[in-house]
Design a protein around this motif. Structure first.
Motif, mmCIF file in Angstrom:
data_model
loop_
_atom_site.group_PDB
_atom_site.id
_atom_site.type_symbol
_atom_site.label_atom_id
_atom_site.label_comp_id
_atom_site.label_asym_id
_atom_site.label_seq_id
_atom_site.Cartn_x
_atom_site.Cartn_y
_atom_site.Cartn_z
ATOM 1 N N PRO A 26 -0.200 -17.826 -12.227
ATOM 2 C CA PRO A 26 0.228 -16.669 -13.004
ATOM 3 C C PRO A 26 0.734 -15.514 -12.134
ATOM 4 O O PRO A 26 0.803 -14.389 -12.593
ATOM 5 C CB PRO A 26 -1.051 -16.260 -13.721
ATOM 6 N N HIS A 27 1.095 -15.779 -10.893
ATOM 7 C CA HIS A 27 1.503 -14.709 -9.972
ATOM 8 C C HIS A 27 2.955 -14.848 -9.546
ATOM 9 O O HIS A 27 3.608 -15.843 -9.822
ATOM 10 C CB HIS A 27 0.604 -14.716 -8.725
ATOM 11 N N PHE A 28 3.415 -13.818 -8.837
ATOM 12 C CA PHE A 28 4.735 -13.825 -8.213
ATOM 13 C C PHE A 28 4.549 -13.697 -6.709
ATOM 14 O O PHE A 28 3.625 -13.044 -6.244
ATOM 15 C CB PHE A 28 5.595 -12.660 -8.721
ATOM 16 N N LEU A 29 5.445 -14.332 -5.955
ATOM 17 C CA LEU A 29 5.436 -14.256 -4.500
ATOM 18 C C LEU A 29 6.693 -13.527 -4.052
ATOM 19 O O LEU A 29 7.772 -13.760 -4.588
ATOM 20 C CB LEU A 29 5.414 -15.658 -3.894
ATOM 21 N N LEU A 30 6.544 -12.661 -3.063
ATOM 22 C CA LEU A 30 7.671 -11.937 -2.484
ATOM 23 C C LEU A 30 7.684 -12.179 -0.979
ATOM 24 O O LEU A 30 6.628 -12.262 -0.353
ATOM 25 C CB LEU A 30 7.553 -10.433 -2.724
#
Length: 58
Positions: A26-30
């Motif tokens: 459920p996360h985003f990676l940058l």
């Protein structure tokens, strides 16, 4: 797990310094394209807050 990175549309055709984002529920990676080993993981609310802060000139 295979992560599909997407480059910012503002990175231009040369693709130099740019930010890449990936969604890993459920996360985003940058990450920055010049330092792909350094990854920041954000919850959706954290990513929204970061974008809001940057758009406000932060």
């Amino acid at each position: 797990m295979s992560v599909q990175w997407q480059k910012s549309s503002a990175s231009g055709v040369e693709g130099g310094n740019c930010i890449e984002v990936a969604s890993v529920a459920p996360h985003f990676l940058l990450r920055e394209s010049e330092a792909p080993e350094d990854v920041i993981e954000l919850a959706p609310a954290g990513l929204r807050g970061l974008i809001h802060h940057l758009k406000a000139g932060g």
